[in-house]
Design a protein around this motif. Structure first.
Motif, PDB file in Angstrom:
ATOM      1  N   PRO A 202      14.946  11.774   4.966  1.00 60.41           N
ATOM      2  CA  PRO A 202      14.029  10.846   4.299  1.00 60.41           C
ATOM      3  C   PRO A 202      13.314  11.449   3.090  1.00 60.41           C
ATOM      4  CG  PRO A 202      12.966  11.750   6.225  1.00 60.41           C
ATOM      5  CD  PRO A 202      14.393  12.262   6.225  1.00 60.41           C
ATOM      6  N   ARG A 203      13.432  12.751   2.890  1.00 64.38           N
ATOM      7  CA  ARG A 203      12.650  13.400   1.824  1.00 64.38           C
ATOM      8  C   ARG A 203      12.893  12.849   0.423  1.00 64.38           C
ATOM      9  NH1 ARG A 203      13.611  19.528   3.422  1.00 64.38           N
ATOM     10  NH2 ARG A 203      15.649  18.603   3.773  1.00 64.38           N
ATOM     11  N   PRO A 204      14.135  12.566   0.012  1.00 65.89           N
ATOM     12  CA  PRO A 204      14.310  11.999  -1.340  1.00 65.89           C
ATOM     13  C   PRO A 204      13.617  10.645  -1.502  1.00 65.89           C
ATOM     14  CG  PRO A 204      16.395  12.862  -0.528  1.00 65.89           C
ATOM     15  CD  PRO A 204      15.424  12.905   0.625  1.00 65.89           C
ATOM     16  N   ASN A 205      13.695   9.797  -0.488  1.00 67.26           N
ATOM     17  CA  ASN A 205      13.034   8.488  -0.559  1.00 67.26           C
ATOM     18  C   ASN A 205      11.519   8.650  -0.636  1.00 67.26           C
ATOM     19  OD1 ASN A 205      15.618   7.594  -0.142  1.00 67.26           O
ATOM     20  ND2 ASN A 205      15.196   6.477   1.727  1.00 67.26           N
ATOM     21  N   ILE A 206      10.980   9.518   0.186  1.00 67.80           N
ATOM     22  CA  ILE A 206       9.529   9.756   0.201  1.00 67.80           C
ATOM     23  C   ILE A 206       9.086  10.374  -1.112  1.00 67.80           C
ATOM     24  CG2 ILE A 206       7.705  11.116   1.308  1.00 67.80           C
ATOM     25  CD1 ILE A 206       9.205  10.594   3.978  1.00 67.80           C
ATOM     26  N   ARG A 207       9.878  11.310  -1.636  1.00 63.94           N
ATOM     27  CA  ARG A 207       9.554  11.946  -2.920  1.00 63.94           C
ATOM     28  C   ARG A 207       9.495  10.898  -4.027  1.00 63.94           C
ATOM     29  NH1 ARG A 207      13.486  15.467  -3.056  1.00 63.94           N
ATOM     30  NH2 ARG A 207      12.266  17.009  -1.936  1.00 63.94           N
ATOM     31  N   LYS A 208      10.430   9.943  -4.021  1.00 61.79           N
ATOM     32  CA  LYS A 208      10.441   8.883  -5.046  1.00 61.79           C
ATOM     33  C   LYS A 208       9.186   8.032  -4.961  1.00 61.79           C
ATOM     34  CE  LYS A 208      12.819   5.467  -7.517  1.00 61.79           C
ATOM     35  NZ  LYS A 208      11.681   5.120  -8.334  1.00 61.79           N
ATOM     36  N   VAL A 209       8.773   7.664  -3.739  1.00 59.58           N
ATOM     37  CA  VAL A 209       7.552   6.867  -3.563  1.00 59.58           C
ATOM     38  C   VAL A 209       6.349   7.641  -4.096  1.00 59.58           C
ATOM     39  CG1 VAL A 209       5.974   5.887  -1.843  1.00 59.58           C
ATOM     40  CG2 VAL A 209       8.432   5.520  -1.623  1.00 59.58           C
ATOM     41  N   LEU A 210       6.254   8.910  -3.763  1.00 58.64           N
ATOM     42  CA  LEU A 210       5.116   9.712  -4.215  1.00 58.64           C
ATOM     43  C   LEU A 210       5.124   9.906  -5.732  1.00 58.64           C
ATOM     44  CD1 LEU A 210       4.980  12.378  -1.378  1.00 58.64           C
ATOM     45  CD2 LEU A 210       3.437  10.455  -1.745  1.00 58.64           C
ATOM     46  N   THR A 211       6.293  10.158  -6.303  1.00 58.55           N
ATOM     47  CA  THR A 211       6.398  10.316  -7.756  1.00 58.55           C
ATOM     48  C   THR A 211       5.998   9.027  -8.470  1.00 58.55           C
ATOM     49  OG1 THR A 211       8.162  11.935  -7.469  1.00 58.55           O
ATOM     50  CG2 THR A 211       7.971  10.913  -9.640  1.00 58.55           C
ATOM     51  N   ASP A 212       6.466   7.891  -7.953  1.00 63.95           N
ATOM     52  CA  ASP A 212       6.092   6.605  -8.546  1.00 63.95           C
ATOM     53  C   ASP A 212       4.584   6.395  -8.498  1.00 63.95           C
ATOM     54  OD1 ASP A 212       8.770   6.138  -9.003  1.00 63.95           O
ATOM     55  OD2 ASP A 212       8.987   4.649  -7.390  1.00 63.95           O
ATOM     56  N   ARG A 213       3.967   6.750  -7.381  1.00 62.99           N
ATOM     57  CA  ARG A 213       2.511   6.574  -7.236  1.00 62.99           C
ATOM     58  C   ARG A 213       1.754   7.489  -8.196  1.00 62.99           C
ATOM     59  NH1 ARG A 213      -1.651   3.549  -7.149  1.00 62.99           N
ATOM     60  NH2 ARG A 213      -3.368   4.354  -5.927  1.00 62.99           N
ATOM     61  N   ILE A 214       2.203   8.717  -8.337  1.00 66.38           N
ATOM     62  CA  ILE A 214       1.555   9.648  -9.275  1.00 66.38           C
ATOM     63  C   ILE A 214       1.651   9.111 -10.696  1.00 66.38           C
ATOM     64  CG2 ILE A 214       1.759  11.944 -10.320  1.00 66.38           C
ATOM     65  CD1 ILE A 214       2.526  12.934  -7.457  1.00 66.38           C
ATOM     66  N   GLU A 215       2.805   8.554 -11.058  1.00 65.87           N
ATOM     67  CA  GLU A 215       2.966   7.972 -12.393  1.00 65.87           C
ATOM     68  C   GLU A 215       2.066   6.757 -12.577  1.00 65.87           C
ATOM     69  OE1 GLU A 215       7.155   7.271 -12.811  1.00 65.87           O
ATOM     70  OE2 GLU A 215       7.598   9.409 -12.951  1.00 65.87           O
ATOM     71  N   GLU A 216       1.931   5.914 -11.533  1.00 63.88           N
ATOM     72  CA  GLU A 216       1.022   4.766 -11.603  1.00 63.88           C
ATOM     73  C   GLU A 216      -0.408   5.228 -11.862  1.00 63.88           C
ATOM     74  OE1 GLU A 216       1.135   2.379  -8.045  1.00 63.88           O
ATOM     75  OE2 GLU A 216       3.315   2.261  -8.091  1.00 63.88           O
ATOM     76  N   LEU A 217      -0.822   6.244 -11.127  1.00 59.22           N
ATOM     77  CA  LEU A 217      -2.185   6.768 -11.288  1.00 59.22           C
ATOM     78  C   LEU A 217      -2.384   7.362 -12.668  1.00 59.22           C
ATOM     79  CD1 LEU A 217      -2.704   8.426  -7.798  1.00 59.22           C
ATOM     80  CD2 LEU A 217      -3.803   6.345  -8.654  1.00 59.22           C
TER      81      LEU A 217
ATOM     82  N   SER B 140       0.846  -1.198   0.000  1.00 57.44           N
ATOM     83  CA  SER B 140       0.000   0.000   0.000  1.00 57.44           C
ATOM     84  C   SER B 140       0.876   1.241   0.000  1.00 57.44           C
ATOM     85  CB  SER B 140      -0.912   0.009   1.225  1.00 57.44           C
ATOM     86  OG  SER B 140      -0.147   0.200   2.413  1.00 57.44           O
ATOM     87  N   LEU B 141       0.293   2.355  -0.375  1.00 55.29           N
ATOM     88  CA  LEU B 141       1.034   3.612  -0.371  1.00 55.29           C
ATOM     89  C   LEU B 141       1.548   3.910   1.029  1.00 55.29           C
ATOM     90  CD1 LEU B 141       2.084   6.163  -1.704  1.00 55.29           C
ATOM     91  CD2 LEU B 141      -0.185   7.189  -1.364  1.00 55.29           C
ATOM     92  N   ALA B 142       0.734   3.708   2.029  1.00 53.88           N
ATOM     93  CA  ALA B 142       1.149   3.964   3.409  1.00 53.88           C
ATOM     94  C   ALA B 142       2.341   3.088   3.785  1.00 53.88           C
ATOM     95  CB  ALA B 142      -0.016   3.715   4.359  1.00 53.88           C
ATOM     96  N   GLU B 143       2.293   1.825   3.425  1.00 55.39           N
ATOM     97  CA  GLU B 143       3.394   0.916   3.746  1.00 55.39           C
ATOM     98  C   GLU B 143       4.664   1.329   3.014  1.00 55.39           C
ATOM     99  OE1 GLU B 143       6.142  -2.376   3.283  1.00 55.39           O
ATOM    100  OE2 GLU B 143       4.878  -1.634   1.663  1.00 55.39           O
ATOM    101  N   ARG B 144       4.528   1.738   1.769  1.00 53.22           N
ATOM    102  CA  ARG B 144       5.701   2.171   1.006  1.00 53.22           C
ATOM    103  C   ARG B 144       6.301   3.442   1.583  1.00 53.22           C
ATOM    104  NH1 ARG B 144       3.899   2.055  -5.131  1.00 53.22           N
ATOM    105  NH2 ARG B 144       1.904   2.591  -4.215  1.00 53.22           N
ATOM    106  N   LEU B 145       5.451   4.358   2.068  1.00 54.53           N
ATOM    107  CA  LEU B 145       5.964   5.589   2.678  1.00 54.53           C
ATOM    108  C   LEU B 145       6.709   5.290   3.978  1.00 54.53           C
ATOM    109  CD1 LEU B 145       2.955   7.957   1.995  1.00 54.53           C
ATOM    110  CD2 LEU B 145       5.257   8.153   1.031  1.00 54.53           C
ATOM    111  N   VAL B 146       6.145   4.420   4.791  1.00 60.97           N
ATOM    112  CA  VAL B 146       6.813   4.051   6.044  1.00 60.97           C
ATOM    113  C   VAL B 146       8.129   3.347   5.735  1.00 60.97           C
ATOM    114  CG1 VAL B 146       6.654   2.605   8.109  1.00 60.97           C
ATOM    115  CG2 VAL B 146       4.701   3.990   7.412  1.00 60.97           C
ATOM    116  N   SER B 147       8.138   2.470   4.753  1.00 62.25           N
ATOM    117  CA  SER B 147       9.379   1.783   4.371  1.00 62.25           C
ATOM    118  C   SER B 147      10.429   2.771   3.885  1.00 62.25           C
ATOM    119  CB  SER B 147       9.107   0.755   3.274  1.00 62.25           C
ATOM    120  OG  SER B 147       8.321  -0.292   3.776  1.00 62.25           O
TER     121      SER B 147
END
Length: 66
Positions: free
Chosen positions: A40-55, A23-30
């Motif tokens: 942690p901002r670069p890692n979190i930014r990558k997760v969010l960017t990946d999710r936006i691209e998926e959507l 889940s998005l929440a699990e990926r953000l925590v990871s």
């Protein structure tokens, strides 16, 4: 005393254990956990960017089929 504390967990590990895998929440925590003591901002930014691209891809697929 309870034996629940035989294996101490930090808050992020405990939180992650309650989240649905993938889940998005699990990926953000990871992402936060993977950063450790560093920023942690670069890692979190990558997760969010990946999710936006998926959507975006999921949104574009029905338009191409129409």
């Amino acid at each position: 005393m309870e034996n629940a504390e035989e294996e101490p967990q930090d808050n992020l590990t405990r939180l992650k254990s309650h989240l649905k895998a993938g889940s998005l929440a699990e990926r953000l925590v990871s992402a936060r956990m993977d950063a450790g003591a560093s920023d942690p901002r670069p890692n979190i930014r990558k997760v969010l960017t990946d999710r936006i691209e998926e959507l975006g891809r999921a949104h574009d697929v029905p338009d191409q089929q129409a």
